[in-house]
Design an enzyme around this catalytic site. Structure first.
Site, PDB file in Angstrom:
ATOM      1  N   HIS A  21       0.840  -1.399  -0.118  1.00 25.63           N
ATOM      2  CA  HIS A  21       0.226   0.056   0.036  1.00 25.63           C
ATOM      3  C   HIS A  21       0.733   1.322   0.036  1.00 25.63           C
ATOM      4  O   HIS A  21       0.650   2.115  -0.989  1.00 25.63           O
ATOM      5  CB  HIS A  21      -0.899  -0.246   1.149  1.00 25.63           C
ATOM      6  CG  HIS A  21      -1.809   1.182   1.091  1.00 25.63           C
ATOM      7  ND1 HIS A  21      -2.988   1.173   0.555  1.00 25.63           N
ATOM      8  CD2 HIS A  21      -1.563   2.381   1.920  1.00 25.63           C
ATOM      9  CE1 HIS A  21      -3.514   2.389   0.872  1.00 25.63           C
ATOM     10  NE2 HIS A  21      -2.710   3.144   1.567  1.00 25.63           N
ATOM     11  N   GLU A  22       1.875   1.325   0.952  1.00 27.94           N
ATOM     12  CA  GLU A  22       2.673   2.439   0.880  1.00 27.94           C
ATOM     13  C   GLU A  22       3.573   2.780  -0.205  1.00 27.94           C
ATOM     14  O   GLU A  22       3.762   3.591  -0.625  1.00 27.94           O
ATOM     15  CB  GLU A  22       3.409   2.530   2.377  1.00 27.94           C
ATOM     16  CG  GLU A  22       2.455   2.393   3.456  1.00 27.94           C
ATOM     17  CD  GLU A  22       1.483   3.660   3.689  1.00 27.94           C
ATOM     18  OE1 GLU A  22       1.913   4.730   3.154  1.00 27.94           O
ATOM     19  OE2 GLU A  22       0.570   3.491   4.253  1.00 27.94           O
ATOM     20  N   HIS A  25       1.874   4.511  -3.050  1.00 26.42           N
ATOM     21  CA  HIS A  25       1.923   6.202  -2.903  1.00 26.42           C
ATOM     22  C   HIS A  25       3.527   6.536  -3.138  1.00 26.42           C
ATOM     23  O   HIS A  25       3.744   7.412  -3.694  1.00 26.42           O
ATOM     24  CB  HIS A  25       1.830   6.416  -1.215  1.00 26.42           C
ATOM     25  CG  HIS A  25       0.344   6.176  -0.784  1.00 26.42           C
ATOM     26  ND1 HIS A  25      -0.883   6.713  -1.539  1.00 26.42           N
ATOM     27  CD2 HIS A  25      -0.190   5.572   0.080  1.00 26.42           C
ATOM     28  CE1 HIS A  25      -1.816   6.351  -0.813  1.00 26.42           C
ATOM     29  NE2 HIS A  25      -1.619   5.684   0.113  1.00 26.42           N
TER      30      HIS A  25
END
Length: 460
Positions: A21-22, A25
């Site tokens: 997920h990170e 980003h």
């Protein structure tokens, strides 16, 4: 030992999901020219830190692994002036579309991970129950369609479709029926039994969304069949012991009706409290098996949940259903992985919407305790089960983060969407108020999820 497996599986699952997920980003921020100051896995005291000499990003592994974050250069989050030559790399200086892309990249990475994991499971092959059904309960949709039990469903099509979709397993059948129920369609199921292959019309137009839950297949009247229902253990002084049931006995029929499904057999026993039930059991090895007729009288007991009097025999049951190993090609696996990810995402959104309007119970929310429990169970079942579990949680994380709640990615996307439409950014003061309201929502949801975890743990 089980606790250690659950803990390790939970840490691996959360670690993988947070990193993916990170990194979504992070990678899009880098592509957009934004400077990333810190990439942290976990919160709290740093356990391990290092700085990339190429990008200047500080990579951190922290003590509390329940999440993570990516900190980007942003004028709004620093009290010191940013050098003029770095202003172009600040997040707040990017166009609204770039900011939206950076924020959306985290959930998108979770969906991509789910597609890849499902595709890997489909490509390597997985053992699944065969789509053979047990005798359906009276007045269910399966019974009304004409199913008698012991049919194996091999294909599904719409009533006006010329081409049918093959059904490869019980899981495949469930997902096809689930999608049709959401769209309230009529289907034709092709099923094979000893006499040949026949078509059965199934009308799902009246199925309401409240029925689309974990008991969906049972509501329709479909239960896995074609297997063997056996007695795993007999409790002392129980109705089962008094009737002569022994551990290892294979239940063949109850009052002349075939018994190849534990759910249906238990329901039949519960509805016959204090009434004699004629059982036909098979005892001994396959080479020297003998048929033994028994009569059992289920003991009448009051159910703690419903307060109704039901029948119990005091025996533990085990079901062995026929299985099939399902294989798919690489391209088809990716297609199926994408379709399964989409179906689960839509199902999650609809379920959350139903909880908001009161059509579904908040008990469907789960927290870290339940996740850890299922992580351990799936890990013990094998790699395919663990990867499927990981894909499911990844989808849940992606959907959760896209909810339009301030402090979540979906809340920031809502801000930027308003800015893109109106040409004016939402004021910092308004964002602060919304952030606090969003935080209250997240804390409330977390509290409900944790309460549900504890309730399941101690059986409220």
């Amino acid at each position: 030992m089980n606790f250690l497996i659950e803990l390790l599986a939970f840490v691996v699952a959360i670690g993988v999901l947070v990193v993916v997920h990170e990194y979504g980003h992070y990678s899009v921020a880098r592509l957009c020219g934004v400077k990333v100051l810190r990439f942290s896995i976990g919160f709290g005291k740093p356990l391990l830190q290092w700085v990339s000499p190429k990008t200047g990003t500080e990579w951190t592994i922290a003590a509390l692994p329940l999440g993570g974050y990516v900190k980007m250069l942003d004028e709004r989050e620093t009290s010191t002036a940013i050098p003029a030559d770095e202003l172009a790399h600040a997040f707040n200086r990017q166009s609204v579309w770039r900011r939206m892309a950076i924020v959306a990249a985290g959930p998108a990475a979770n969906f991509l991970l789910a597609i890849v994991l499902f595709a890997a499971v489909f490509a390597t092959g997985v053992m699944e129950p065969r789509a053979t059904i047990a005798t359906p309960a009276a007045n269910t949709l399966a019974a009304k369609a004409g199913f008698d039990g012991d049919e194996t469903i091999v294909a599904v099509r719409g009533p006006h479709d010329s081409e049918a979709q093959p059904v490869r397993s019980w899981s495949d059948l469930r997902w096809k029926l689930l999608g049709a129920a959401f769209d309230r369609q009529r289907l034709v199921l092709s099923a094979r039994d000893a006499q040949g292959t026949f078509d059965f019309p199934l009308d799902l137009t009246q199925v309401q969304e409240k029925h689309v839950d974990d008991n969906f297949m049972s509501y329709l009247g479909f239960e896995p069949g074609g297997g063997t229902l056996s007695v795993a253990a007999v409790q002392p002084d129980s109705a089962a012991q008094k009737a002569g049931l022994l551990a290892g006995d294979r239940l063949k029929s109850a009052d002349g009706k075939r018994t190849d499904n534990a759910t249906a057999f238990i329901a039949y026993i519960q509805s016959h409290a204090g009434q004699p039930v004629a059982l036909q059991v098979e005892r001994g090895t396959d080479q020297a098996a003998v048929q033994v007729p028994l009569v059992i009288i289920p003991a009448a007991q009051r159910d703690a949940g419903s307060a109704q009097v039901i029948g119990r025999i005091g025996a533990e049951l085990a079901t062995q259903v026929p299985s099939v190993k399902v294989h798919y090609g690489p391209f088809e696996s990716l297609q199926l992985g994408a379709q399964r990810t989409w179906d689960l995402s839509v199902y999650s959104v609809r379920m959350f919407g139903r909880m908001i309007i009161g059509e579904a119970s908040l008990k469907n929310l789960s927290g870290p305790v339940t996740i850890a429990d299922y992580a351990g169970k799936s890990a013990r079942l094998g790699l395919s089960a663990f990867l499927s579990f990981l894909a499911l949680v990844s989808i849940s994380l992606g959907v959760l983060n896209l909810l339009p709640i301030p402090v979540l990615d979906g809340g920031h996307l809502l801000y930027y969407l308003v800015e893109a439409v109106t040409g004016t950014a939402i004021s910092d003061r308004c964002q602060l108020v919304l952030q606090r309201a969003g935080l209250v929502c997240i804390v409330a949801l977390s509290a409900v999820a944790l309460f549900n975890d504890l309730a399941r743990l101690i059986h409220f």
